[in-house]
Design a protein around this motif. Structure first.
Motif: not given
Length: 275
Positions: A31-43, A137-152
């Protein structure tokens, strides 16, 4: 003169599929490396490319370029050379030292290192009991997707699931040590997740209290990465190529001129660090 905190943002696009695997498998799928985000209140586990992976690529590029520019070769046949090589390309490790002899930090050597090894100021550097903390300080490369709209700051209507696919590769079980007479090596099918070509990533980088020469060095880092724009695994078979675009107008000229001007001093410093 320093500039407080320099923030740089960029949009990167996968030109070819990208594999950045974690330690997790589902059956035989890597699998691709993954990190948890709260999306619509759910991890939710979101695939990403770690900032540590980017930082590692950048470190190797800028230090190799520095050695090339000053025409210096580390003698890895000697223990001191091996330690210097590890410090430059992997960050090094702090070592315990004999309290009765050389336990005190060489302040003058640390000052020389800070003034001459500009990449060490950005990425950090440890050798012996000398340690320099990196300012970059080097941040993560975050995919531009609707699940991350509130984070980027870059928004999308596409879901992350549209950006992930699988690839397959065969490999022989040649590591098997015991095999019956006339037994043939078996072809193994390996499946791994990738970001699809065309996936866009948001990236943020911050540089603490940089001087003009630090900013110029960072410009050289990005310049080098654009020349070899790869990330993740399996680049040898065509994966991991990126199209790179940062909102950053820094120029590498000042840093490259510094290397020419200070070449002899930098070589002398590296000699002393390898003893």
């Amino acid at each position: 003169m320093s500039f407080g905190l320099l923030r740089i943002e960029g949009i990167l696009r996968a030109v070819t599929p990208i594999h950045h695997g974690g330690n997790e498998k589902t059956g035989s799928v890597i699998l691709l490396n993954r990190i948890k985000f709260l999306v619509d209140g759910e991890p939710m586990d979101i695939p990403f490319i770690s900032g540590n992976a980017v930082r590692g690529v950048w470190r190797r590029l800028i230090f190799k370029d520095m050695l090339d520019q000053i025409e210096y070769e580390i003698d890895v046949s000697k223990k001191g050379g091996q330690k210097l090589y590890h410090a430059i390309f992997a960050g090094g490790v702090l070592e315990t030292v004999d309290v009765s002899s050389s336990a005190t930090i060489d302040v003058e050597l640390k000052k020389r290192t800070l003034s001459l090894l500009i990449p060490a100021r950005l990425f950090g550097f440890s050798i012996g009991n000398q340690s320099i903390e990196g300012r970059l300080k080097v941040g993560h490369l975050l995919p531009i997707c609707k699940e991350l709209n509130e984070y980027i700051p870059v928004k999308s209507n596409k879901t992350i699931y549209e950006m992930i696919s699988s690839m397959f590769q065969t490999r022989k079980d040649e590591l098997k040590t015991e095999r019956e007479k006339d037994e043939q090596a078996v072809q193994m099918l390996i499946e791994y997740e990738v970001f699809t070509a065309g996936t866009q990533f948001y990236h943020k980088v911050m540089l603490e209290d940089p001087t003009k020469i630090d900013i110029s060095c960072l410009a050289r880092v990005i310049e080098l990465w654009k020349q070899k724009p790869f990330i993740g695994g399996k680049s040898s078979i065509g994966l991991g190529e990126l199209e790179i675009d940062y909102k950053f107008d820094g120029k590498s000229d000042e840093y490259l001129d510094f290397l020419k001007k200070k070449r002899d001093e930098i070589c002398q410093l590296l000699d002393s660090l390898s003893h």
